[in-house]
Design a protein around this motif. Structure first.
Motif, PDB file in Angstrom:
ATOM      1  N   ILE A  32      20.862  54.545 -38.737  1.00 35.70           N
ATOM      2  CA  ILE A  32      20.073  55.811 -39.233  1.00 35.70           C
ATOM      3  C   ILE A  32      19.671  56.588 -37.728  1.00 35.70           C
ATOM      4  CG2 ILE A  32      17.760  57.668 -40.004  1.00 35.70           C
ATOM      5  CD1 ILE A  32      20.379  56.053 -41.877  1.00 35.70           C
ATOM      6  N   ILE A  33      20.146  57.465 -37.745  1.00 37.88           N
ATOM      7  CA  ILE A  33      19.941  58.509 -36.392  1.00 37.88           C
ATOM      8  C   ILE A  33      18.966  59.487 -36.078  1.00 37.88           C
ATOM      9  CG2 ILE A  33      21.126  60.038 -34.176  1.00 37.88           C
ATOM     10  CD1 ILE A  33      24.016  58.715 -35.365  1.00 37.88           C
ATOM     11  N   ASP A  34      18.018  59.036 -35.682  1.00 38.55           N
ATOM     12  CA  ASP A  34      16.352  59.785 -36.454  1.00 38.55           C
ATOM     13  C   ASP A  34      16.550  60.929 -35.036  1.00 38.55           C
ATOM     14  OD1 ASP A  34      13.730  60.819 -36.875  1.00 38.55           O
ATOM     15  OD2 ASP A  34      13.679  58.349 -36.549  1.00 38.55           O
ATOM     16  N   LEU A  35      16.469  61.948 -35.605  1.00 41.20           N
ATOM     17  CA  LEU A  35      16.519  63.575 -35.074  1.00 41.20           C
ATOM     18  C   LEU A  35      15.724  64.381 -35.702  1.00 41.20           C
ATOM     19  CD1 LEU A  35      20.198  64.968 -34.619  1.00 41.20           C
ATOM     20  CD2 LEU A  35      18.582  63.588 -32.970  1.00 41.20           C
ATOM     21  N   GLY A  36      14.198  63.667 -36.841  1.00 46.48           N
ATOM     22  CA  GLY A  36      13.217  64.440 -37.074  1.00 46.48           C
ATOM     23  C   GLY A  36      11.902  64.000 -36.224  1.00 46.48           C
ATOM     24  N   MET A  37      11.573  63.068 -35.508  1.00 43.89           N
ATOM     25  CA  MET A  37       9.859  62.928 -35.141  1.00 43.89           C
ATOM     26  C   MET A  37      10.102  63.163 -34.080  1.00 43.89           C
ATOM     27  SD  MET A  37       7.427  60.132 -35.051  1.00 43.89           S
ATOM     28  CE  MET A  37       5.529  60.226 -34.380  1.00 43.89           C
ATOM     29  N   GLY A  38       9.448  64.294 -33.275  1.00 42.41           N
ATOM     30  CA  GLY A  38       9.687  63.886 -31.613  1.00 42.41           C
ATOM     31  C   GLY A  38       8.215  63.129 -30.985  1.00 42.41           C
ATOM     32  N   ASN A  39       9.595  61.981 -30.652  1.00 38.80           N
ATOM     33  CA  ASN A  39       8.616  60.964 -30.473  1.00 38.80           C
ATOM     34  C   ASN A  39       9.635  60.427 -29.423  1.00 38.80           C
ATOM     35  OD1 ASN A  39       6.964  58.916 -29.631  1.00 38.80           O
ATOM     36  ND2 ASN A  39       7.411  57.960 -31.855  1.00 38.80           N
ATOM     37  N   PRO A  40       9.550  60.688 -27.973  1.00 41.68           N
ATOM     38  CA  PRO A  40      10.110  61.034 -26.863  1.00 41.68           C
ATOM     39  C   PRO A  40      10.870  59.498 -26.754  1.00 41.68           C
ATOM     40  CG  PRO A  40       8.617  62.230 -26.105  1.00 41.68           C
ATOM     41  CD  PRO A  40       7.832  61.586 -28.047  1.00 41.68           C
ATOM     42  N   ASP A  41      11.685  59.295 -26.130  1.00 41.34           N
ATOM     43  CA  ASP A  41      12.453  57.978 -26.120  1.00 41.34           C
ATOM     44  C   ASP A  41      12.695  58.116 -24.877  1.00 41.34           C
ATOM     45  OD1 ASP A  41      14.524  59.923 -25.890  1.00 41.34           O
ATOM     46  OD2 ASP A  41      16.347  58.660 -25.836  1.00 41.34           O
ATOM     47  N   LEU A  42      12.436  58.358 -23.613  1.00 49.62           N
ATOM     48  CA  LEU A  42      12.733  58.318 -22.425  1.00 49.62           C
ATOM     49  C   LEU A  42      11.284  57.477 -21.863  1.00 49.62           C
ATOM     50  CD1 LEU A  42      13.286  61.901 -21.361  1.00 49.62           C
ATOM     51  CD2 LEU A  42      15.194  60.257 -21.537  1.00 49.62           C
ATOM     52  N   PRO A  43      11.543  57.081 -20.709  1.00 48.08           N
ATOM     53  CA  PRO A  43      10.663  55.825 -20.102  1.00 48.08           C
ATOM     54  C   PRO A  43       9.630  56.344 -19.714  1.00 48.08           C
ATOM     55  CG  PRO A  43      12.100  55.669 -18.986  1.00 48.08           C
ATOM     56  CD  PRO A  43      12.653  56.132 -20.441  1.00 48.08           C
TER      57      PRO A  43
END
Length: 405
Positions: A32-43
């Motif tokens: 599943i590609i998750d574009l739902g929660m605005g949870n930054p994936d950057l460090p």
């Protein structure tokens, strides 16, 4: 649980339905590609993490911290406002560190809301803007989310027809979820309105640094005299990819902030001191990491707009925030945002946030977050294209809201 007064005031969390379906699909082996929660994936920036490590594990920093924030961090936030907006703040009386902007909003609602107080909240809007006040015993009256003249027409009606008179109006620009941006002229009119009617303005500026052109979003506190009626909430979460660190700020009106500080003193001891020291290092440090963050999200936005268009879904390009606010394709519009979001998981392996979760006026939209890399966004577009290619068959087997189950 439904017998409890405050719980009864909260509807079922719409996003949880999507989250359950997403978890079930992943448990079944789906990617599943998750574009739902605005949870930054950057460090988080390297120098910020290094400051955290350097400060942690010492007797003086492992103690309880300061509920309103350590002085160095409050000074750093005041310096940021002066650099970025030309706004001077007293770090002792006009800056409070919160455990994230979401928690800050909820604590402010607890501090200023009496049972039955009316608060004006945009619809659609980030859920805590409304439900923070509902949990505190307040009453919500919806106003438009767009920063246009219609916004003030709605405010005038609300002030005239609300009993009791509203105590505050919430604004959020760049907007979550719509990505709309307000101008300084809009804020000037808003401050004038608030002073005329003696109500407060609570501004959510969490996305101040996530913009993709040469027009940085303004702060309401740039308006002369705004401190008389305004408090603004900001966050480290998006600017520095520190979402899990839970650091935000409330700045502005001293009376409101004194109330917030008093409530917080009973609720928390403040964020872990090394986290606050690291946050100060971020605010006082170089802007390279912010510029890099903007460039990454802008590239992702461009890839999303391009690849989704090729898949047959036109995405309005946001000028700011880490979200696209996207109309449901016409063929699926009758389903509503929640059912269409479920279909995207089942048929395209893509998770999004249904617009209904941000208010009933969001039900014709979805919020797509730029929290997957460019390759994954293109993969999402391919999944959506395959889904669209079989859409007629899918729609034949799906019944929309209001037509049974």
């Amino acid at each position: 649980m439904t017998d409890f007064h405050r719980v009864k005031r909260l509807p079922p969390y719409v996003f949880e339905q999507v989250n359950r379906l997403k978890a079930k699909a992943r448990a079944g082996g789906a990617d599943i590609i998750d574009l739902g929660m605005g949870n930054p994936d950057l460090p988080a920036p390297k120098h910020v993490v290094e400051k955290l490590v350097e400060t942690a594990g010492k007797a003086r920093t492992d103690r309880y911290s300061a509920s309103k924030g350590i002085p160095g961090l409050r000074r750093a936030q005041a310096s940021y406002y002066e650099r970025r907006f030309g706004v001077k703040l007293n770090p002792d009386t006009q800056v409070i560190t919160t455990l994230g902007s979401k928690e800050g909003f909820a604590n402010m609602a607890q501090a200023i809301t009496a049972p039955g107080d009316v608060v004006l909240v945009p619809n659609p809007s980030y859920p805590i803007h409304a439900f923070g006040f509902l949990m505190a015993g307040g009453v919500i009256r919806s106003v438009p989310a767009e920063p246009t003249p219609d916004f003030f027409v709605a405010l005038e009606k609300a002030v005239i027809h609300s009993i009791p008179k509203p105590i505050a109006v919430v604004v959020c620009y760049p907007s979550n979820p719509t990505a709309m941006v307000a101008s300084l002229d809009f804020y000037k009119d808003l401050v004038a309105f608030a002073k005329k009617h003696e109500i407060f303005v609570l501004s959510d500026l969490a996305y101040a640094e996530v913009y993709f052109d040469d027009n940085p979003p303004p702060s309401v506190l740039q308006v002369p005299g705004a401190n008389d009626v305004c408090v603004e909430f900001t966050s480290m979460s998006k600017t520095y990819s520190m979402a899990g660190w839970r650091i935000g700020f409330a700045v502005g009106n001293e009376r409101l902030l004194a109330a917030l500080a008093r409530v917080k003193s009973y609720l928390d001891y403040g964020a872990y001191t090394p986290v606050q020291v690291a946050a100060a290092a971020a605010l006082n440090g170089p802007d390279d990491c912010i510029n890099e963050m903007r460039a990454i999200y802008k590239r992702r936005r461009d890839v999303m707009v391009e690849s989704f268009a090729q898949a047959g879904w036109n995405i309005p390009a946001p000028t700011s925030s880490m979200f696209a606010w996207v109309p449901i394709p016409e063929k699926f519009a009758h389903l509503g945002s929640l059912e269409f979001s479920k279909l995207l998981i089942e048929k395209a392996d893509v998770a999004v946030a249904p617009g209904i979760g941000f208010g009933e006026h969001g039900d014709a939209y979805l919020r797509l977050a730029l929290v997957e890399n460019e390759q994954r966004i293109r993969q999402a577009a391919r999944g959506i294209r395959r889904f669209f290619d079989t859409a007629d068959e899918t729609l034949h087997n799906v019944v929309g809201p209001g037509h049974g189950t």
